[in-house]
Design an enzyme around this catalytic site. Structure first.
Site, PDB file in Angstrom:
ATOM      1  N   ARG A 158     -28.176 -10.434  16.399  1.00 16.58           N
ATOM      2  CA  ARG A 158     -29.381 -10.856  17.128  1.00 16.58           C
ATOM      3  C   ARG A 158     -29.283 -10.340  18.563  1.00 16.58           C
ATOM      4  NH1 ARG A 158     -30.675 -17.033  18.864  1.00 16.58           N
ATOM      5  NH2 ARG A 158     -32.841 -16.744  19.489  1.00 16.58           N
TER       6      ARG A 158
ATOM      7  N   ASP B 272      -9.658 -11.900   8.895  1.00 17.50           N
ATOM      8  CA  ASP B 272     -10.395 -11.724   7.635  1.00 17.50           C
ATOM      9  C   ASP B 272     -11.755 -11.061   7.860  1.00 17.50           C
ATOM     10  OD1 ASP B 272     -11.092 -11.953   4.929  1.00 17.50           O
ATOM     11  OD2 ASP B 272     -12.006 -13.918   5.218  1.00 17.50           O
TER      12      ASP B 272
ATOM     13  N   HIS C 232     -16.877  -3.432   3.268  1.00 16.48           N
ATOM     14  CA  HIS C 232     -18.130  -3.439   2.508  1.00 16.48           C
ATOM     15  C   HIS C 232     -19.336  -3.787   3.383  1.00 16.48           C
ATOM     16  CE1 HIS C 232     -17.462  -7.788   2.227  1.00 16.48           C
ATOM     17  NE2 HIS C 232     -18.684  -7.931   1.719  1.00 16.48           N
ATOM     18  N   TYR C 233     -19.100  -4.361   4.593  1.00 20.66           N
ATOM     19  CA  TYR C 233     -20.237  -4.636   5.471  1.00 20.66           C
ATOM     20  C   TYR C 233     -20.932  -3.346   5.902  1.00 20.66           C
ATOM     21  CZ  TYR C 233     -21.015  -9.506   5.758  1.00 20.66           C
ATOM     22  OH  TYR C 233     -21.433 -10.771   5.423  1.00 20.66           O
ATOM     23  N   LEU C 234     -20.164  -2.281   6.032  1.00 20.86           N
ATOM     24  CA  LEU C 234     -20.773  -1.002   6.426  1.00 20.86           C
ATOM     25  C   LEU C 234     -21.676  -0.451   5.330  1.00 20.86           C
ATOM     26  CD1 LEU C 234     -17.779   0.751   8.210  1.00 20.86           C
ATOM     27  CD2 LEU C 234     -19.893  -0.056   9.242  1.00 20.86           C
TER      28      LEU C 234
ATOM     29  N   TYR D   8       0.810  -1.229   0.000  1.00 23.15           N
ATOM     30  CA  TYR D   8       0.000   0.000   0.000  1.00 23.15           C
ATOM     31  C   TYR D   8       0.840   1.275   0.000  1.00 23.15           C
ATOM     32  CZ  TYR D   8      -4.694  -1.989   0.474  1.00 23.15           C
ATOM     33  OH  TYR D   8      -5.880  -2.622   0.235  1.00 23.15           O
TER      34      TYR D   8
ATOM     35  N   ARG E 294     -25.596 -19.982   4.684  1.00 20.80           N
ATOM     36  CA  ARG E 294     -25.012 -18.674   4.460  1.00 20.80           C
ATOM     37  C   ARG E 294     -25.955 -17.656   5.059  1.00 20.80           C
ATOM     38  NH1 ARG E 294     -23.713 -15.147  -0.698  1.00 20.80           N
ATOM     39  NH2 ARG E 294     -22.242 -13.799   0.372  1.00 20.80           N
TER      40      ARG E 294
ATOM     41  N   HIS F  65     -15.425  -6.708   9.835  1.00 25.62           N
ATOM     42  CA  HIS F  65     -16.882  -6.703   9.617  1.00 25.62           C
ATOM     43  C   HIS F  65     -17.657  -6.837  10.941  1.00 25.62           C
ATOM     44  CE1 HIS F  65     -15.731  -7.047   5.538  1.00 25.62           C
ATOM     45  NE2 HIS F  65     -15.770  -8.343   5.405  1.00 25.62           N
TER      46      HIS F  65
ATOM     47  N   LYS G 170     -23.685  -2.407   3.470  1.00 27.82           N
ATOM     48  CA  LYS G 170     -24.838  -3.291   3.210  1.00 27.82           C
ATOM     49  C   LYS G 170     -26.129  -2.559   3.570  1.00 27.82           C
ATOM     50  CE  LYS G 170     -22.587  -7.488   2.857  1.00 27.82           C
ATOM     51  NZ  LYS G 170     -22.866  -8.622   2.032  1.00 27.82           N
TER      52      LYS G 170
HETATM   53  O1  LIG Z   1     -21.097 -11.642   3.056  1.00 22.96           O
HETATM   54  P1  LIG Z   1     -20.383 -11.222   1.826  1.00 22.96           P
HETATM   55  O2  LIG Z   1     -20.734  -9.847   1.369  1.00 22.96           O
HETATM   56  O3  LIG Z   1     -20.482 -12.253   0.734  1.00 22.96           O
HETATM   57  O4  LIG Z   1     -18.840 -11.110   2.182  1.00 22.96           O
HETATM   58  C1  LIG Z   1     -18.151 -12.208   2.686  1.00 22.96           C
HETATM   59  C2  LIG Z   1     -16.674 -12.087   2.364  1.00 22.96           C
HETATM   60  O5  LIG Z   1     -16.172 -10.923   2.986  1.00 22.96           O
HETATM   61  C3  LIG Z   1     -14.804 -10.672   2.691  1.00 22.96           C
HETATM   62  O6  LIG Z   1     -14.412  -9.469   3.295  1.00 22.96           O
HETATM   63  C4  LIG Z   1     -13.963 -11.810   3.228  1.00 22.96           C
HETATM   64  O7  LIG Z   1     -12.602 -11.592   2.855  1.00 22.96           O
HETATM   65  C5  LIG Z   1     -14.425 -13.123   2.638  1.00 22.96           C
HETATM   66  O8  LIG Z   1     -13.699 -14.204   3.231  1.00 22.96           O
HETATM   67  C6  LIG Z   1     -15.908 -13.307   2.866  1.00 22.96           C
HETATM   68  O9  LIG Z   1     -16.314 -14.459   2.145  1.00 22.96           O
END
Ligand SMILES: O=P(O)(O)OC[C@H]1O[C@@H](O)[C@H](O)[C@@H](O)[C@@H]1O
Length: 567
Positions: free
Chosen positions: A337, A236, A178-180, A122, A332, A241, A182
């Protein structure tokens, strides 16, 4: 717009977008495809391969008439460049300037450098990009986006943050989680805000029994073993997340949830970690052996983790936050909760009308992020808890599924709100970056604070053998809360057949605290020793044309000798 592959031979997959007033949003379904197809290719081949991938991956729905034209224009405008030397970066600068030259200065031109490269690369890449291509006068802006992982411990994260901060200002740096982005996650604060009169009073230790923050996946990490051996499930997804989700539930609500700085400051909690359980899916080692020569570290890589965390505040005093994630699990699904304490006992005349607030039954709120078994991602609130007020971004879904049970409740016993628009997270990431909206990103100060809690946890996992589990469904992963920690409910058993020479059960049980474990099974030890013996003997033979060996007697080395004879 340009898409650029970057870096050394091992990891050439950085992506850069230049956006101007023609605003394109592209989602690369999997960066790894670009990576594996593109390693060490020449620019022309890279260009062709990239165009093919884009043509295949960007799909148009029948109803969107303009899409095909836009897609073709986009694919034509994407360029592949290999960036290794400073001349390559100068070349990039010339290309970018030529794209700008015809534009008037009536609007501000923007450049977004989106990097998905190994953390170690980076700082150097950011320095080169700054040197060649940064623009920051009154007519233009530059932003740099970095994909996680942001370092592998506090020290490396610190180096990363300071390295990047030499070239870009805080408001120009976008650390992507990217979770933030969603759709349901974006609604957590608005939902709390809309219900601040009632719900906010309930979100505290007097009422909450526990909070589960879970991300279960059915896929494994085949093809990513090297990355997983370095990072494992804890770095990871749990360090980033899951902890981000925890912060959104536990932070104090600022007066104005649209104010980025107030939100960011309130997210800075001090967390206390109690214990961690780890697991590894049974085929991991087999996958590791197919992908690398030395698998010694693979034995220790967790693909499953469950940890209990406490939040250091009066509001959340002693409430267990249980963070869980794993690969190759039975479904998945990702969710938060919140389970409330239930002290109501119904003896007679219990209200069975579901749409009243005095309905007896479990009381919980679930933020369903990835939809799992539910028809949609959304927010579920037990009718017995409260009737929620939905924020603008959520609309109520009428539930008709009589027989559908989830989280120990019939689906009809929940009020179910779903996002008005369910937008793909990476579209939101790029959109937000383009608009300079930082709320869906990780602030650098907070990133360092997150490592304070996760660095010691990772140290703990590095020295501990994960429990092996069967892919898809294994009750051996079930755990319970004990004395503010976690423990597996069942003792480890040998989940593998004992056939062949692999004595796997010793992998399950063996752990020597505080000592470096050279080998995990006696068989593995003999095999490795025989390999080393062979290498040394061949080298000696090449040098001197003869090898003399003296073996000790006794039974102990007999298995080793069998391996030597075989090899
Ligand atoms: O739940 P999502 O959006 O499919 O993301 C899951 C993925 O998120 C990523 O950040 C991880 O590196 C992966 O291991 C994981 O599978």
């Amino acid at each position: 717009m340009s898409v650029i592959s970057n870096n050394d031979d091992s990891d050439p997959d950085s992506i850069m977008f230049q956006t101007d007033n023609r605003h394109y949003v592209v989602y690369f379904a999997s960066g790894t495809v670009i990576h594996s197809d593109f390693s060490a290719v020449e620019s022309d081949e890279g260009q062709l391969a990239l165009s093919d991938i884009l043509k295949e991956r960007i799909t148009c729905t029948k109803s969107d008439k303009n899409c095909v034209g836009l897609k073709n224009e986009f694919v034509k405008n994407v360029r592949y460049l290999s960036l290794k030397t400073s001349e390559d970066f100068e070349n990039l600068s010339i290309i970018l300037d030529s794209l700008n030259s015809n534009e008037t200065k009536a609007w501000r031109k923007g450049r977004i450098f989106y990097l998905a490269i190994p953390p170690s690369a980076y700082t150097k890449t950011v320095e080169n990009l700054h040197k060649c291509c940064y623009q920051g006068d009154e007519y233009s802006w530059s932003r740099v986006a970095l994909e996680k992982p942001f370092g592998s411990d506090k020290e490396s994260a610190n180096n990363l943050v300071h390295g990047v901060a030499k070239y870009f200002r805080e408001e120009e740096i976008y650390l992507v989680d990217h979770y933030l982005a969603k759709s349901v996650v974006k609604q957590i604060l608005p939902f709390r805000f809309s219900n601040k009169d009632k719900l906010e009073q309930l979100l505290r230790h007097q009422y909450v029994d526990r909070v589960e923050i879970v991300m279960k996946e059915t896929i494994g990490v085949k093809g990513r073993i090297d990355f997983y051996d370095q990072y494992g499930v804890v770095r990871d997804v749990m360090q980033n997340h899951l902890t981000e989700l925890l912060a959104l539930v536990t932070m104090e609500l600022p007066r104005n949830i649209s104010n980025h700085n107030s939100v960011e400051n309130n997210r800075l909690h001090t967390l206390k970690h109690k214990s961690i359980l780890t697991g590894q899916y049974s085929k991991y080692l087999e996958h590791a052996k197919a992908e690398k020569d030395n698998v010694t570290s693979s034995y220790f890589t967790p693909t499953f983790g469950a940890t209990l965390i406490l939040v250091d505040s009066y509001r959340w005093k002693n409430v267990p936050f249980i963070l869980v994630s794993g690969k190759h699990l039975d479904e998945r699904s990702s969710y938060i909760r919140i389970v409330f304490k239930d002290r109501e006992i119904c003896l007679s005349g219990c209200n069975t009308k579901r749409n009243t607030t005095h309905f007896f039954g479990p009381k919980q709120i679930i933020f369903q992020i990835g939809h799992g078994n539910l028809p949609s991602a959304g927010i579920l609130v037990s009718k017995g808890l409260l009737i929620p007020k939905w924020p603008k971004g959520i609309t109520e879904l009428a539930i008709t599924a009589e027989d559908f049970n989830e989280y120990g409740q019939n689906l009809n016993d929940f009020t179910f709100g779903i996002p008005v628009k369910n937008i793909e997270a990476y579209s939101t990431v790029i959109d937000d970056m383009y608009n300079g909206e930082q709320k869906s990103f990780v602030g650098t100060k907070r990133l360092l604070k997150l490592w304070d809690i996760w660095s010691p946890i990772i140290k703990e996992t590095n020295a501990k053998l994960p429990r092996l589990y069967k892919e898809e469904k294994d009750p051996m992963l079930n755990f319970r809360i004990v004395n503010s920690g976690l423990e597996f409910i069942s003792n480890p058993v040998n989940i593998f057949s004992d056939s062949g020479s692999e004595k796997y059960q010793s992998r399950v049980a063996t752990s020597i605290p505080g000592m470096f474990l050279v080998s995990l099974s006696i068989d593995e030890l003999f095999r490795e020793s025989a390999n080393t013996f062979e290498k040394i003997s061949l080298a000696a033979f090449e040098q001197r044309g003869v090898v003399n060996v003296a073996f000790s007697g006794g039974r102990t080395p007999s298995d080793f000798l069998i391996h030597v004879v075989r090899s």
